[in-house]
Design a protein around this motif. Structure first.
Motif, short mmCIF file in Angstrom:
data_model
loop_
_atom_site.label_atom_id
_atom_site.label_comp_id
_atom_site.label_asym_id
_atom_site.label_seq_id
_atom_site.Cartn_x
_atom_site.Cartn_y
_atom_site.Cartn_z
N ILE A 139 42.93 43.96 39.24
CA ILE A 139 43.64 43.54 41.10
C ILE A 139 42.18 44.13 42.17
N PRO A 175 45.57 31.40 42.75
CA PRO A 175 46.53 31.59 44.42
C PRO A 175 46.50 31.87 45.21
N VAL A 176 46.09 33.66 46.05
CA VAL A 176 45.60 33.33 47.36
C VAL A 176 44.66 33.28 47.27
N ILE A 185 40.94 40.89 44.31
CA ILE A 185 39.86 41.66 45.06
C ILE A 185 38.85 40.66 46.21
N GLY A 211 46.05 29.46 48.94
CA GLY A 211 46.71 30.22 50.27
C GLY A 211 45.48 30.06 50.84
N ILE A 212 44.45 31.10 51.45
CA ILE A 212 43.68 31.21 52.64
C ILE A 212 43.02 29.91 53.39
N PHE A 230 42.67 53.51 45.81
CA PHE A 230 43.69 52.77 45.03
C PHE A 230 44.51 53.40 43.74
N ARG A 233 31.44 35.71 38.93
CA ARG A 233 31.08 36.78 39.67
C ARG A 233 32.01 38.14 38.65
N LEU A 242 32.88 29.25 40.40
CA LEU A 242 32.36 30.75 40.28
C LEU A 242 32.39 32.12 40.64
N LEU A 281 44.11 26.93 52.63
CA LEU A 281 45.27 25.67 53.48
C LEU A 281 44.87 26.94 54.16
N ILE A 293 45.05 36.62 40.22
CA ILE A 293 45.66 36.65 40.94
C ILE A 293 44.83 35.81 42.15
N LEU A 308 35.07 40.41 52.84
CA LEU A 308 35.27 40.83 52.43
C LEU A 308 34.33 40.42 51.10
N ILE A 326 37.64 36.97 55.88
CA ILE A 326 37.13 37.11 54.65
C ILE A 326 35.99 37.60 54.28
#
Lengths: 330, 288
Positions: free
Chosen positions: A188, A104-105, A192, A108-109, A148, A250, A246, A111, A101, A132, A129
């Protein structure tokens, strides 16, 4: 001549004689340097000490079970038989889901932050971000458990069960009771949690690409995407992989959030919807309940395994990132 | 234009647009989690908040109470953690930046190890303190909790100190040394003054990091359901209480856990946003 001798005679009485002062100062400097050196060594001592102390604390488990400890799925506090396979499996699987997950996310961020967003938006979005990453793991855990998990069991998991469950091969991964807690949910949440770490490394290294390189790509008529895919990414490849490692480091060691949503069940199941356990969650859940030496020692041995694995992953990450830093310096 | 070339161009443009769409979507995806988590925590927390949170101690199941003892324990342990970790971190960072020029390999390996320590799992540091301190002393204590927290502060402060000191212009060192001032005085009176905002930011970020830290406290400070001024005994902390209460089946405990989550989140947000704003303001001032 006369002037300089007057100046001397004025200055002289206020100062101690030169050799004394320099000796005292040399001593002070040496002392200061020694103190700082001691503090710096503490960094090495902490890392080495942590590894050795856990090896020492876990020696009873390692001696009793040998290699069996790593591949046995027994976890029986009453019969005093311990094997780490279930927690190891849980740690690896939940981290793998997290990376699927997060990578790719995060790309994208990065980018978005380097190529798409207008300048005035980059700072605030990057800060949000990063926020987070600042939220404590226990808050992720509570949110995961109370918000969730119900969301997953009410909406996402039934859909997954209906649409992915019947598929051949991978169907077994996605069928099971929609409990909400389990590997998939934990993965998931972990994903995040590591997104900010990976995306901030990616953004930083994307920024190090020399403008001339990107401009040459544009001059040849390439689009923004082609510039990123064919110039920026190849140029920063090793550092990007370093950032991913890295994040993996985590994810492997993350404790509280996983403890809340993984379900603390010592069982191996093919389905990602079933509760499981991870190394960190096992330690957090059972440490204060450990009623025998071998139980405690097994938990510390688990900690040692976790430490060794994260150490290897993080070392790889730093080495990969180091190469870029050195190239920058050249 | 030749049709084939036109089709190729359209395809490339389309791919470009699609990548930009995906990048934006990924960012919105990331931000939506932030909003969701903060909303849930702050709304539930605000509902559970009240003066009793700060005045009453953690209750047994079925009774009313607050988090006073946990807040006090967290406050004391965080303070002690910073008091131990920050000076050591500043000293180590100073060594790396100022005093290790003749040992580059040693210096780089400490930097390397510090970076690893920075992302090492905190639960492992808790186990470390458990084996070297709690086990030897024979009982859980707030001091052990503070020690574990100080090991988390340490690498954060080492890194920020090292980095800010390296940003201090060499001219300052040369000017001070040319006056015949010994090196330790140059460091303490000149370099620290120049690097103070950066170092302070590091300390604040370290504090923000340990505020919500739970895992290492589980086997060092343990927990305490009563008020205790004795840091040499088991000490309660907000994150551990959140963990215990949230996992319980009682609604009253859940509500207290939300209140604790609210407090922790607010403190962390204020500390981390404040630290960054503070640094930014100082950078701007020094540039002006």
């Amino acid at each position: 001549m006369a002037i300089s001798s007057t100046a001397h005679s004025v200055a002289e009485p206020q100062r101690p004689s030169a050799p004394d002062r320099s000796a005292a100062e040399t001593r002070q400097d040496a002392l200061f340097r020694g103190l700082l050196f001691g503090a710096a060594s503490l960094v090495l001592i902490t890392l080495g000490g942590a590894a050795l102390s856990m090896l020492w604390g876990g020696r009873l488990a390692f001696q009793t079970f040998g290699w069996h400890f790593i591949y046995s799925a027994d976890w029986d506090p009453v019969g005093r038989h311990f094997g780490a396979l279930v927690p190891i499996y849980g740690t690896l699987v939940s981290s793998a889901i997290a990376m699927i997950i997060a990578v790719p996310v995060s790309f994208g961020i990065a980018l978005f932050l380097t190529e798409i967003a207008p300048g005035w938006l980059q700072g605030p979005i990057a800060a949000a971000i990063e926020l987070l990453a600042g939220i404590p793991s226990i808050i992720y855990g509570m949110w995961g458990l109370f918000s969730f998990v119900p969301f997953m069991s009410d909406y996402v998991l039934p859909w997954i069960n209906d649409h992915l469950g019947p598929l051949p091969w991978i169907g077994a991964l996605f069928s099971g009771p929609p409990l909400g807690i389990g590997m998939l949910t934990a993965g998931i949440v972990l994903g995040i949690m590591v997104i900010p770490f990976i995306s901030s490394v990616m953004r930083d290294v994307f920024r190090t690409v020399p403008a001339a390189l990107k401009e040459s790509a544009y001059a040849l008529g390439s689009t923004t995407w082609e510039g990123v895919w064919k110039v920026v990414l190849p140029y920063t490849r090793s550092a990007v992989v370093g950032g991913i490692f890295l994040g993996l480091g985590r994810a492997l060691g993350e404790t509280m959030a996983v403890t809340f949503v993984l379900g603390n069940a010592h069982q191996l199941s093919a389905s990602l919807l079933m509760p499981g356990n991870s190394i960190a969650a096992t330690i957090a859940n059972e440490f204060t309940e450990a009623d025998s030496d071998i139980y405690l020692s097994s938990l510390i041995a688990l900690g040692f395994l976790l430490f060794v694995v994260t150490l290897i992953v993080l070392t790889c990450a730093r080495l990969l990132l180091y190469n870029l830093a050195r190239r920058e310096g050249r | 234009m030749v049709p084939a070339a036109r089709a190729l161009m359209l395809r490339r443009r389309g791919r470009n647009l699609f990548s930009k769409f995906l990048g934006t979507a990924a960012t919105l995806f990331g931000l939506s989690w932030l909003v969701w988590i903060l909303l849930v925590t702050l709304l539930n927390g605000a509902r559970a908040l009240g003066p009793h949170i700060f005045t009453e101690i953690t209750p047994p199941p079925g009774a009313a109470g607050g988090l006073a003892n946990a807040l006090f324990g967290s406050f004391m342990m965080s303070l002690m953690g910073v008091a131990i970790g920050a000076p050591l971190g500043i000293a180590a960072g100073t060594y790396l930046s100022e005093f290790a020029e003749r040992r580059p390999i040693w210096r780089e390996s400490i930097r390397f190890v510090n970076d690893i320590l920075l992302s090492a799992p905190s639960i492992v540091l808790g186990l470390f303190v458990y084996t070297i301190y709690v086990r030897q002393v024979g009982h859980f204590s707030g001091i052990a909790g503070a020690l574990a927290l100080s090991l988390i502060v340490l690498p954060v402060v080492v890194r920020t100190t090292d980095e800010t000191l390296r940003l201090v212009p060499n001219m300052m060192r040369e000017a001070a040394l040319s006056l015949g001032i010994p090196r330790w005085k140059v460091t303490v009176q000149v370099l620290y003054r120049a690097a103070l905002p950066g170092i302070l930011t590091g300390v604040l970020l370290g504090l923000a990091r340990i505020t919500g830290e739970t895992a290492p406290l589980l086997f060092t400070a343990l927990n305490n359901q009563f008020w205790s001024n004795d840091l040499n005994g088991p000490t309660s902390s907000v994150p551990v209480v959140i963990f215990q209460f949230a996992m319980s089946p009682y609604d009253a405990w859940h509500s207290l856990a939300w209140a604790g989550a609210f407090v922790v989140t607010m403190v962390v947000l204020v500390l981390s946003v404040g630290a960054r704003a503070f640094l930014l303001k100082n950078r701007m001032d020094s540039n002006a």
